[in-house]
Design a protein around this motif. Structure first.
Motif: not given
Length: 99
Positions: A21-22, A25
């Protein structure tokens, strides 16, 4: 590991989800794969399958009692895990070690 396989796999999947996710993003494409066998062999397979340009791996693995030190018989800042060290020495693509 002395924990059961299911628990370890669940924890690994949670960590992977956070990292993915990081990265997503930040606009970084990622390939997730939880290693469950020979880590070096699995990583090399994934590197080849993903046509990776770069590998980022933590300098120390989960077993902090096994390490390679470039300062004989001393724990030092140059200490890296045995899997990280083997990947660094044998990878066909650049490897970045993080602490």
């Amino acid at each position: 590991s002395f924990s059961n396989y299911g628990e370890s796999e669940d924890n690994g999947n949670k960590i992977l989800a956070k990292v993915t996710k990081k990265a997503n993003d930040e606009g970084i494409d990622t390939v997730e794969h939880l290693l469950t066998a020979d880590a070096l062999r699995d990583m090399k397979f994934i590197i080849n399958q993903a046509h990776a340009d770069l590998v980022v791996i933590h300098a120390l693995g989960s077993d902090d009692k096994r390490f390679v030190s470039f300062e004989e018989n001393e724990v030092s800042q140059n200490q890296i895990g045995s899997v990280s060290e083997r990947l660094l020495r044998t990878s066909d693509v650049p490897v970045v070690l993080v602490r």
